[in-house]
Design an enzyme around this catalytic site. Sequence first.
Site, PDB file in Angstrom:
ATOM      1  N   ASP A 123      48.116  40.077  38.023  1.00  0.00           N
ATOM      2  CA  ASP A 123      47.949  38.548  38.089  1.00  0.00           C
ATOM      3  C   ASP A 123      49.174  38.099  38.649  1.00  0.00           C
ATOM      4  OD1 ASP A 123      46.984  35.821  37.335  1.00  0.00           O
ATOM      5  OD2 ASP A 123      47.890  35.815  35.804  1.00  0.00           O
ATOM      6  N   ARG A 179      34.806  33.244  43.446  1.00  0.00           N
ATOM      7  CA  ARG A 179      35.486  32.804  42.288  1.00  0.00           C
ATOM      8  C   ARG A 179      34.904  31.332  42.047  1.00  0.00           C
ATOM      9  NH1 ARG A 179      41.800  32.002  40.872  1.00  0.00           N
ATOM     10  NH2 ARG A 179      41.587  32.924  38.941  1.00  0.00           N
TER      11      ARG A 179
END
Length: 302
Positions: free
Chosen positions: A251, A125
């Site tokens: 999330d 990421r």
Amino acid sequence: MNLTNTTPLCQAPDLEIRSPKIAFPSGAVDCHAHVCGPASQFPYAGERIYTPPDATLTQYESLLKMLGVDRAVLVQPSVYDTDNRAMLAALSTNPNKFRGVAVIHPEISDVQLEAMHHAGVRGIRCNVVDVADKSVGLPIAELTALAERIQPFGWHLELLAHVNEYPDLANKFADFPVDLVFGHFGYSHARHSVNDKGFQGLLELLRNHKAWVKMTGPYRICDGDFPYVDMRALNDEVIKANSKRLVWGSDWPHVMVKKHMPHDADLCDLFGSWVSDPGLRKTILSDNPCMLYDFPAITGHH
């Protein structure tokens, strides 16, 4: 430098025990969650922009059970910078159930990358949102160099970026060496609308099988509270562009949410109402994540 006293504390997730009305298909994957802490065991980076309450693997596993979700992808949160120990420790508890997305230092060795691959990491990421110097633009040369390092492992590069800031997004990434994954629908606020050039570039990358989109964090990119009606148009556009390149995620633990904290069961049901076709749900929740994150085939049922 220790920012413990000046770094704002986040809201904790809603702990009410409540399952969604939607039934998730067998093998469903939550493709975006973070394990934070326990801080006593895995301390946060001094240079950080928030301090999460402990959101441990044990808590997260009970959430998955409550939601009826079989597997998950744990994404390295920015509070740990490139210290992936908390995420790797979580992966090691159940290698068939968990995959990981790491944040790495450019100096990392191939041996370390290989060890991460064996541990279940399938992507890295890059956060170009929570960075101090906003004037740089997309660091394409650095991103390409990273992509070339991870390409032999079949990994992808997940980008946390506001696509609306990059009107030439599709051209910039036309010949990128690995798959790109964009978090939070491309993180373009709903007020920019689906006609925004950067968002249109994201749709083009989707159509050309150059990118994946995570259908996550709708509350991060619209003004209203639940059910985030302004977000619906972005949802519909990514489905229209290429439903084979979409994945969903909770999330959890919803760090840095400044508005009313949503309940995870409600977020699941919201996805259910936005994606009402059961076949399409299975594609997004189960089939696509298996390809992207290289999960083993599911045997048996819930």
